[in-house]
Design a protein around this motif. Structure first.
Motif, PDB file in Angstrom:
ATOM      1  N   GLU A 270      35.830  43.544  32.589  1.00 33.47           N
ATOM      2  CA  GLU A 270      37.174  43.605  33.157  1.00 33.47           C
ATOM      3  C   GLU A 270      38.225  43.234  32.125  1.00 33.47           C
ATOM      4  O   GLU A 270      37.984  42.461  31.205  1.00 33.47           O
ATOM      5  CB  GLU A 270      37.290  42.626  34.340  1.00 33.47           C
ATOM      6  N   ASN A 274      41.074  44.337  36.057  1.00 36.92           N
ATOM      7  CA  ASN A 274      40.643  45.718  36.336  1.00 36.92           C
ATOM      8  C   ASN A 274      39.409  46.069  35.522  1.00 36.92           C
ATOM      9  O   ASN A 274      39.284  45.651  34.369  1.00 36.92           O
ATOM     10  CB  ASN A 274      41.760  46.710  35.975  1.00 36.92           C
ATOM     11  N   GLU A 275      38.537  46.853  36.138  1.00 32.16           N
ATOM     12  CA  GLU A 275      37.323  47.233  35.421  1.00 32.16           C
ATOM     13  C   GLU A 275      37.645  48.220  34.295  1.00 32.16           C
ATOM     14  O   GLU A 275      38.447  49.137  34.457  1.00 32.16           O
ATOM     15  CB  GLU A 275      36.317  47.872  36.386  1.00 32.16           C
TER      16      GLU A 275
ATOM     17  N   LYS B  61      47.039  37.906  33.046  1.00 28.90           N
ATOM     18  CA  LYS B  61      46.004  38.831  32.577  1.00 28.90           C
ATOM     19  C   LYS B  61      44.796  38.078  32.026  1.00 28.90           C
ATOM     20  O   LYS B  61      43.656  38.496  32.192  1.00 28.90           O
ATOM     21  CB  LYS B  61      46.571  39.738  31.486  1.00 28.90           C
ATOM     22  N   PRO B  65      40.555  37.613  37.793  1.00 29.46           N
ATOM     23  CA  PRO B  65      41.307  37.582  39.056  1.00 29.46           C
ATOM     24  C   PRO B  65      41.643  36.170  39.524  1.00 29.46           C
ATOM     25  O   PRO B  65      42.174  35.998  40.612  1.00 29.46           O
ATOM     26  CB  PRO B  65      40.332  38.250  40.027  1.00 29.46           C
TER      27      PRO B  65
END
Lengths: 414, 314
Positions: A270, A274-275, B61, B65
C-alpha cells in the motif's frame, strides 16, 4: 523530470562557491532580491566585482572569514532536471563534512586550480568520492583563464588526474576545463577554449543517468514502523512501513524476515492507504504479509532467494568524525544500520589509510578526527547487510557515542 | 498524476524517469516514519500555513490507514490570520487529530515578558518562549516543522534532524553529521530534536505538490480585495495588532499572501491569481524570493534567522 544531488569539493580558493554561484546565475536561478543582497554585501566587503561566492556562505562566521564551514544545500532547476547542490567545505579539518555531503550524492564535482593542478586535497577528495561510492565524478579544472586557457596545461592535469583515478573506484569520470569566474564551459561553451570539444558542466549534470546507479536487483526493505490502527474495521491490520532500499517488491513475492529468518509472502503493498502493484527502489510504502508473524522496527524484509549477509562480525571502512574522543580497540558504540540499532565494540583497527598517499598504515592504536581506517566490529545483535560498494543503502552505517549521543563515525561495510 | 506540475512549469518529461515530486514525497514520508519510530512523544508544529498543511498531508499518507500518531501543536501569537486559524481547527477536526494550542499572550502574562513596541513590533521572537514551554509541558522529544532549506541561508545549513539542547538552542558549529538517510535521534531527557521533512523542497515544489494532491488551502493564499497598510513599499494587513506609524497609508488592493505567518511580519503581494494554477504560474516567474518579498523579520540584519535559531526558534 527527476532530481540530481551533487557535491562540490575543492581546496580553499579553488572557487567552489563561485562555481555554484555561476551555475545558479547562468541558469537564471538567482532571484532579484538575492542578487541585490549579494551586491550589497560585495560592496561592503571589497570594492570590485560581485562575489558570487556570497550566495552559499550562510552563517555569520563564514561570511566574516570568507570560508564555508558547514555543508550547505542549494536548490535550482533547469527545464531538464532539478538539482540539489551540496557544498562541502575545502578546509582541512572539515573533511568529515565532505563525507557527510558525499553520502547522499549521485555525482561529485572535484575542482582544481589550473595553476596548481592535482594537489594533496584533490587526492583526499577523490578518495572520499570513491570510498563513498559516488557513481559519477566530474573533474573541473578551474581558473583556466589564469593559465592562458592553455590546452597543454589542461592535458597535463587531465593525465595526472586520470592516473590518480585509476587507483580508485571511480566508475564514470568526465574532465572539463572551466572558468567559474568568467562562466567558461559552465553553462555556455567557452569561446576562449575552442580546442575543447566536450560537454559543458551543466550538460553533464543534466544528462547523467542516475536511475541505473540504483541497485535494482536485491530486494531490501528495512521496517521503520508498524502501522496498527486497532479500530473496529481495521482490527487485524498490521502494515510494515518502510522504504525500499534496493530492488523491487510485488504482491505474491516470497520474502524472508531478518534476522529471525522467518518466511512469508507479500499479501499487499500500500501507498497512502491505497493498494499499489509494485514498490521499487526508494519508494516509501507499507507492506502487508500473509502470515501473522512478529516483526518490529529494525527488522528487514528481503527477497527469499536473495539474502544479505547476516552476521555479528563486521568489517568496515570508517571515517572518524569526533573531535573530542578517539576510536580505540575495545571502545563501545551504538551502530545504526538501516532502522536497526545494536551495541557494538571495536575488535581491531586493521589498518589506517593515509588519505593523501593512499598507503596503508599498520599498527595504528587509535583514530582521531578525519582519520580513515578499516576496522573490525562485533555487534550485540546480528546485522543484515550487503557490502557497501554493491549496495549503498544497505551497506552504510553510523557509529553513535553511547553517552553523548553524537554521531562519531561513518561506516562503509565491506 | 503529475501532469499539472509539468503544465505549470512548461516542462515535459519522459515517463520512465522518476518524478521529482514522488522522490521528495518518498523522502518526507520516510522522515516522518523515522520520527514515529525513534521518538516516544513527537509533535507536529502546525500553523495553518501551506508548509505545515503539506506536512499534515504527508503524515496522513505515511501512517494510512491509521491516524497520525502524534498531536498537531500550534503556538498562537494572537496575531494570526483568522482564515488560517479556522482552517487549522477544521482540518484537525476532519482528520481526527489531537490539536494542542498554546498562546503567546499567556506566556507574556505569566512570565512578564516585554513585548517589542513601535513600528514593525512583532511577537514573532516571543513565540520561542511559548514553544519551549509547550515542549516542556508535554515532554515532546521531537517537533516536526515545515522549514525548508531554500527559504533562508541559515536554514540551508541545518540538519533534517536538528538537535537542540535543553534550552532549545541550535549550535551551528556542533551539529551532528547527517549521513545517508541514517538519522540519529538519540537524545538525553530534556533535549529535543526539530525535524524538517521538507528540508529539500523549494517553494515551487510545495505549490506543485499541493496542486497535484488536490489539497485545499486557506482563502488568503488566493487573490482577494482587502484593506491594507502600505508601509516601506510592503503591504500589511490593516489590523489593530500592527502599531500605526505616521508614514502609513491605508489602501485597498487585490492581493494574496505568499506566506502566512504572524500578521505583524507577513506582507501581501499584489496579485490576481485566484487559483492554484495561477499562483504557481506567478511564483514560477517571480524574480523575488518568498521571504524577501513577504517577511519583515528577516530583513533587519544579515543573520536575523541564524540568531533566532540559536535562541531556540524554529
Amino acid at each position: 523530470m527527476d532530481l540530481l544531488r551533487f557535491i562540490t569539493a575543492g581546496s580553499v580558493d579553488d572557487g567552489k562557491s563561485t562555481l555554484i554561484g555561476r551555475l545558479l546565475y547562468d541558469t537564471k536561478n538567482i532571484l532579484a532580491d538575492q542578487m541585490e543582497a549579494i551586491e550589497r554585501a560585495s560592496k561592503t566587503r571589497n570594492a570590485g566585482e560581485i562575489d558570487l561566492a556570497l550566495l552559499t556562505d550562510g552563517l555569520r562566521s563564514e561570511r566574516e572569514q570568507g570560508i564555508t564551514i558547514d555543508v550547505a544545500y542549494k536548490y535550482f532547476q533547469t527545464p531538464n532536471r532539478k538539482f540539489i547542490s551540496i557544498d562541502a567545505p575545502g578546509h582541512i579539518q572539515y573533511t568529515r563534512n565532505m563525507v557527510t555531503g558525499a553520502s547522499n550524492a549521485d555525482l561529485a564535482i572535484i575542482l582544481v586550480d589550473a595553476r596548481h593542478g592535482v594537489v594533496e586535497q584533490t587526492r583526499r577528495h577523490s578518495l572520499i568520492a570513491s570510498m563513498l561510492g559516488i557513481p559519477h565524478v566530474i573533474m573541473a579544472i578551474n581558473k583556466m583563464d589564469l593559465v592562458g586557457n592553455s590546452e597543454d596545461r589542461f592535458l597535463e592535469i587531465a593525465k595526472n588526474y586520470t592516473e590518480l583515478a585509476e587507483k580508485l573506484n571511480i566508475k564514470d569520470l568526465t574532465i572539463i576545463p572551466v572558468s567559474a569566474l568568467n562562466g567558461d564551459n559552465i553553462v555556455d561553451k567557452s569561446e576562449s577554449m575552442s580546442w575543447y570539444t566536450g560537454e559543458t558542466l551543466l550538460s553533464v549534470l543534466e544528462t547523467v543517468n542516475v536511475l541505473k546507479d540504483q541497485n535494482q536487483e536485491d530486494g531490501r526493505f528495512a521496517v521503520q514502523y508498524v502501522i496498527r490502527p486497532q479500530t473496529e474495521e481495521l482490527h487485524d491490520y498490521r502494515g510494515y512501513a518502510g522504504r525500499v532500499q534496493s530492488g523491487t517488491f510485488k504482491k505474491g513475492d516470497l520474502v524472508k524476515i531478518l534476522p529471525s529468518e522467518q518466511e512469508s509472502k507479500i499479501a499487499k503493498i500500500e501507498f497512502g492507504g491505497n493498494e499499489i502493484e509494485e514498490a521499487s527502489v526508494l519508494q516509501s510504502v507499507t507492506i502487508l504479509l500473509e502470515d501473522d508473524i512478529d516483526i518490529s522496527r529494525g527488522d528487514s524484509i528481503v527477497s527469499l532467494n536473495n539474502s544479505p549477509i547476516v552476521s555479528q562480525d563486521i568489517e568496515a571502512l570508517v571515517c572518524w568524525m569526533d573531535d573530542r574522543k578517539t576510536l580505540k580497540p575495545g571502545s563501545k558504540y551504538v551502530l545504526q544500520h538501516g532502522t536497526a540499532r545494536s551495541r557494538c565494540s571495536v575488535r581491531d583497527i586493521e589498518y589506517q589509510i593515509d588519505i593523501n598517499s593512499y598507503e596503508k598504515l599498520d599498527e595504528v592504536e587509535s583514530l582521531k578526527l578525519n582519520d580513515v581506517a578499516r576496522i573490525i566490529l562485533r555487534t550485540a545483535n546480528p546485522i543484515a547487510y550487503d557490502p557497501y560498494q554493491k549496495n549503498r543503502a544497505n551497506g552504510a552505517a553510523i557509529l553513535i557515542d553511547e553517552t553523548s549521543n553524537v554521531t562519531v563515525g561513518a561506516c562503509m561495510i565491506e | 498524476m503529475s501532469i499539472s506540475v509539468k503544465e505549470a512549469s512548461g516542462i515535459t518529461t519522459d515517463r520512465s524517469t522518476p518524478d521529482y515530486l514522488d522522490q521528495l514525497e518518498a523522502e518526507a514520508i520516510y522522515i516522518m516514519r523515522e520520527v514515529a519510530g525513534q521518538f516516544e512523544r513527537p509533535a507536529l508544529l502546525f500553523s495553518g500555513g501551506k508548509d505545515s498543511i503539506t506536512l499534515v498531508h504527508l503524515a496522513q499518507k505515511a501512517f494510512a490507514p491509521g491516524k497520525i500518531p502524534f498531536p498537531l501543536v500550534h503556538v498562537d501569537t494572537g496575531h494570526n490570520f483568522i482564515e488560517a486559524i479556522e482552517y487549522r481547527d477544521e482540518l484537525a477536526e476532519k482528520i481526527g487529530a489531537k490539536l494542542v494550542v498554546r498562546y503567546v499572550e499567556d506566556t507574556i502574562k505569566a512570565k512578564g515578558l516585554k513585548e517589542q513596541t513601535g513600528k514593525n513590533a512583532s511577537r514573532n521572537w516571543l513565540q520561542t518562549f511559548t514553544l519551549l514551554d509547550t515542549i516542556e509541558e508535554f515532554e515532546f522529544d521531537a517537533c516536526i516543522g515545515g522549514a525548508r532549506r531554500d527559504e533562508e541561508k541559515a536554514r540551508a545549513k541545518e540538519r533534517i534532524f536538528s538537535f537542540r539542547d535543553e534550552f532549545g538552542q541550535w549550535d551551528p558549529k556542533r551539529q551532528r553529521p547527517e549521513l545517508w538517510n541514517l538519522f540519529n535521534g538519540r537524545i538525553q531527557k530534556g533535549e529535543n530534536v526539530r525535524v524538517f521533512p521538507i528540508s529539500n523542497w523549494t517553494e515551487l515544489d510545495v505549490w506543485a505538490y499541493l496542486k497535484r494532491e488536490g489539497i485545499a488551502l486557506p482563502s488568503i493564499y488566493f487573490a482577494h480585495e482587502r484593506e491594507l497598510i502600505l508601509r516601506d513599499g510592503k503591504l500589511l494587513n490593516n489590523t489593530p495588532v500592527i502599531a500605526p506609524d505616521p508614514e502609513d497609508q491605508i489602501v485597498r488592493r487585490q492581493v494574496r499572501f505568499r506566506t502566512v505567518g504572524d500578521m505583524t511580519c507577513t506582507a501581501a503581494v499584489e496579485s490576481h491569481a485566484a487559483t492554484l494554477d495561477e499562483v504557481i504560474a506567478e511564483i514560477a516567474i517571480s524574480r523575488i524570493s518568498e521571504r524577501g518579498e513577504t517577511r519583515i523579520d528577516d530583513q533587519q540584519t544579515e543573520a536575523a534567522m541564524e540568531d533566532r535559531k540559536k535562541g531556540g526558534y524554529f
